[in-house]
Design a protein around this motif. Structure first.
Motif, short mmCIF file in Angstrom:
data_model
loop_
_atom_site.label_atom_id
_atom_site.label_comp_id
_atom_site.label_asym_id
_atom_site.label_seq_id
_atom_site.Cartn_x
_atom_site.Cartn_y
_atom_site.Cartn_z
N ARG A 1 -48.43 -48.78 46.41
CA ARG A 1 -48.48 -47.32 46.63
C ARG A 1 -48.09 -46.54 45.39
NH1 ARG A 1 -46.77 -45.63 52.73
NH2 ARG A 1 -48.02 -47.21 53.77
N LEU A 2 -47.10 -47.05 44.68
CA LEU A 2 -46.63 -46.34 43.49
C LEU A 2 -47.62 -46.43 42.34
CD1 LEU A 2 -42.89 -47.23 43.91
CD2 LEU A 2 -43.85 -44.91 43.87
N VAL A 3 -48.31 -47.54 42.20
CA VAL A 3 -49.36 -47.64 41.18
C VAL A 3 -50.45 -46.62 41.48
CG1 VAL A 3 -51.22 -49.13 40.30
CG2 VAL A 3 -48.90 -50.03 40.50
N ALA A 4 -50.83 -46.50 42.74
CA ALA A 4 -51.82 -45.50 43.13
C ALA A 4 -51.28 -44.09 42.89
CB ALA A 4 -52.21 -45.69 44.60
N ALA A 5 -50.00 -43.88 43.14
CA ALA A 5 -49.40 -42.56 42.93
C ALA A 5 -49.38 -42.17 41.46
CB ALA A 5 -47.99 -42.53 43.51
N VAL A 6 -49.14 -43.15 40.57
CA VAL A 6 -49.15 -42.87 39.13
C VAL A 6 -50.54 -42.40 38.71
CG1 VAL A 6 -48.99 -43.91 36.83
CG2 VAL A 6 -47.22 -44.36 38.52
N GLU A 7 -51.57 -43.03 39.28
CA GLU A 7 -52.95 -42.61 38.97
C GLU A 7 -53.23 -41.22 39.52
OE1 GLU A 7 -55.71 -45.63 40.21
OE2 GLU A 7 -54.61 -47.19 39.13
N ARG A 8 -52.70 -40.93 40.68
CA ARG A 8 -52.94 -39.64 41.32
C ARG A 8 -52.13 -38.51 40.68
NH1 ARG A 8 -51.81 -38.32 47.65
NH2 ARG A 8 -52.43 -36.15 47.56
N PHE A 9 -50.94 -38.85 40.18
CA PHE A 9 -50.04 -37.86 39.57
C PHE A 9 -49.66 -38.28 38.16
CE2 PHE A 9 -49.28 -37.85 44.18
CZ PHE A 9 -49.60 -36.54 44.49
N PRO A 10 -50.64 -38.33 37.26
CA PRO A 10 -50.34 -38.76 35.89
C PRO A 10 -49.37 -37.76 35.24
CG PRO A 10 -52.53 -37.80 36.01
CD PRO A 10 -52.02 -37.88 37.41
N GLY A 11 -48.46 -38.29 34.47
CA GLY A 11 -47.49 -37.42 33.81
C GLY A 11 -46.28 -37.10 34.65
N ASP A 12 -46.23 -37.56 35.89
CA ASP A 12 -45.08 -37.32 36.75
C ASP A 12 -44.04 -38.40 36.45
OD1 ASP A 12 -43.26 -37.50 39.06
OD2 ASP A 12 -44.61 -36.04 39.99
N VAL B 1 -42.46 -40.37 39.52
CA VAL B 1 -43.38 -41.36 40.11
C VAL B 1 -43.46 -42.58 39.19
CG1 VAL B 1 -45.78 -41.79 40.77
CG2 VAL B 1 -44.68 -39.64 41.42
N ALA B 2 -43.57 -42.35 37.89
CA ALA B 2 -43.63 -43.47 36.93
C ALA B 2 -42.35 -44.30 36.98
CB ALA B 2 -43.88 -42.94 35.52
N TYR B 3 -41.20 -43.63 37.08
CA TYR B 3 -39.92 -44.34 37.15
C TYR B 3 -39.86 -45.22 38.40
CZ TYR B 3 -34.91 -45.09 37.91
OH TYR B 3 -33.67 -45.64 38.16
N GLN B 4 -40.27 -44.67 39.53
CA GLN B 4 -40.25 -45.46 40.77
C GLN B 4 -41.23 -46.64 40.68
OE1 GLN B 4 -38.06 -45.29 43.18
NE2 GLN B 4 -37.05 -43.53 42.25
N ALA B 5 -42.37 -46.43 40.01
CA ALA B 5 -43.33 -47.53 39.82
C ALA B 5 -42.72 -48.63 38.95
CB ALA B 5 -44.62 -47.01 39.21
N ALA B 6 -42.01 -48.23 37.90
CA ALA B 6 -41.34 -49.21 37.03
C ALA B 6 -40.34 -50.02 37.84
CB ALA B 6 -40.65 -48.49 35.87
N TRP B 7 -39.54 -49.33 38.61
CA TRP B 7 -38.50 -49.98 39.41
C TRP B 7 -39.14 -50.97 40.39
CZ3 TRP B 7 -34.16 -46.74 42.16
CH2 TRP B 7 -33.15 -47.58 42.61
N VAL C 1 -42.75 -52.16 31.94
CA VAL C 1 -42.48 -51.46 30.68
C VAL C 1 -43.29 -50.18 30.52
CG1 VAL C 1 -42.68 -51.63 28.15
CG2 VAL C 1 -41.57 -53.46 29.46
N PRO C 2 -44.62 -50.20 30.66
CA PRO C 2 -45.35 -48.95 30.44
C PRO C 2 -44.95 -47.83 31.40
CG PRO C 2 -46.89 -50.75 30.92
CD PRO C 2 -45.50 -51.31 30.94
N ALA D 1 -42.20 -42.73 32.10
CA ALA D 1 -41.16 -41.92 32.77
C ALA D 1 -40.26 -41.25 31.74
CB ALA D 1 -40.34 -42.79 33.71
N LEU D 2 -39.89 -41.98 30.71
CA LEU D 2 -38.98 -41.44 29.71
C LEU D 2 -39.66 -40.45 28.76
CD1 LEU D 2 -36.91 -44.66 29.08
CD2 LEU D 2 -36.08 -42.50 30.08
N ARG D 3 -40.97 -40.55 28.62
CA ARG D 3 -41.72 -39.56 27.82
C ARG D 3 -41.90 -38.26 28.58
NH1 ARG D 3 -45.08 -43.90 26.60
NH2 ARG D 3 -46.55 -43.19 28.16
#
Length: 168
Positions: free
Chosen positions: A30-41, A44-50, A62-63, A68-70
């Motif tokens: 779900r989080l990988v899909a969310a990163v695609e849906r909300f790029p730059g968030d 969402v990226a942090y939760q996907a990493a976790w 890593v990416p 998330a940190l950018r």
């Protein structure tokens, strides 16, 4: 709140709930899909990493940590968590110099965070920085231990943290 933001919040809450209930793979998907849906968030990226880290997929995490940190919008706690997660992940992947650089900067931003200092010490160990790693860990031990036996020697431990080679 916009419809898009509400959808993002609901999606994020559902994915985090899945991870917290032990269904890390479904959360990751779900989080990988969310990163695609909300790029730059960043959140969402942090939760996907976790979610990737929880599954032992460090290289894939890593990416997402870097994204998330950018980005902007992470809470201080999430930023600290992302710094710790990425630094730890770099270390696990053998990217020791990157881990030291990142964790050293993170400790400057969050000097009171014992976990960041601990992971920095581990990365320093991996790069041959044994003396600095011991200094960090002994200082942390002297500053934070509630063990009565260590408390009794707190001043000595703190002193040796500064100069482990000192003799009386």
């Amino acid at each position: 709140m916009s419809e898009k933001a509400q959808g993002r919040d609901e999606l994020l809450a559902a994915a985090v709930g899945l991870r917290q209930r032990g269904d890390a793979e479904a959360a990751r998907e779900r989080l990988v899909a969310a990163v695609e849906r909300f790029p730059g968030d960043a959140e969402v990226a942090y939760q996907a990493a976790w979610a990737h880290d929880v599954l032992g997929l460090e290289a894939e995490a890593v990416p997402y940590y870097e994204q998330a940190l950018r980005g902007t919008g992470l809470s201080e706690d999430d930023r600290r968590g992302a710094l710790l997660g990425l630094g730890s992940t770099y270390r696990v992947l053998g990217r020791y110099d990157e881990a030291v650089r990142l964790l050293r900067a993170a400790v400057m931003d969050f000097p009171g965070d014992g976990a960041l200092r601990t992971f920095l010490a581990m990365a320093l160990y991996n790069t041959g920085g044994h003396r600095e790693a011991m200094r960090i860990l002994l200082t942390l031990l002297a500053d934070s231990s509630s063990d009565p036996d260590i408390a009794r020697y707190r001043r000595a431990v703190a002193s040796y943290a500064e100069d482990l080679d000192a003799t009386v």
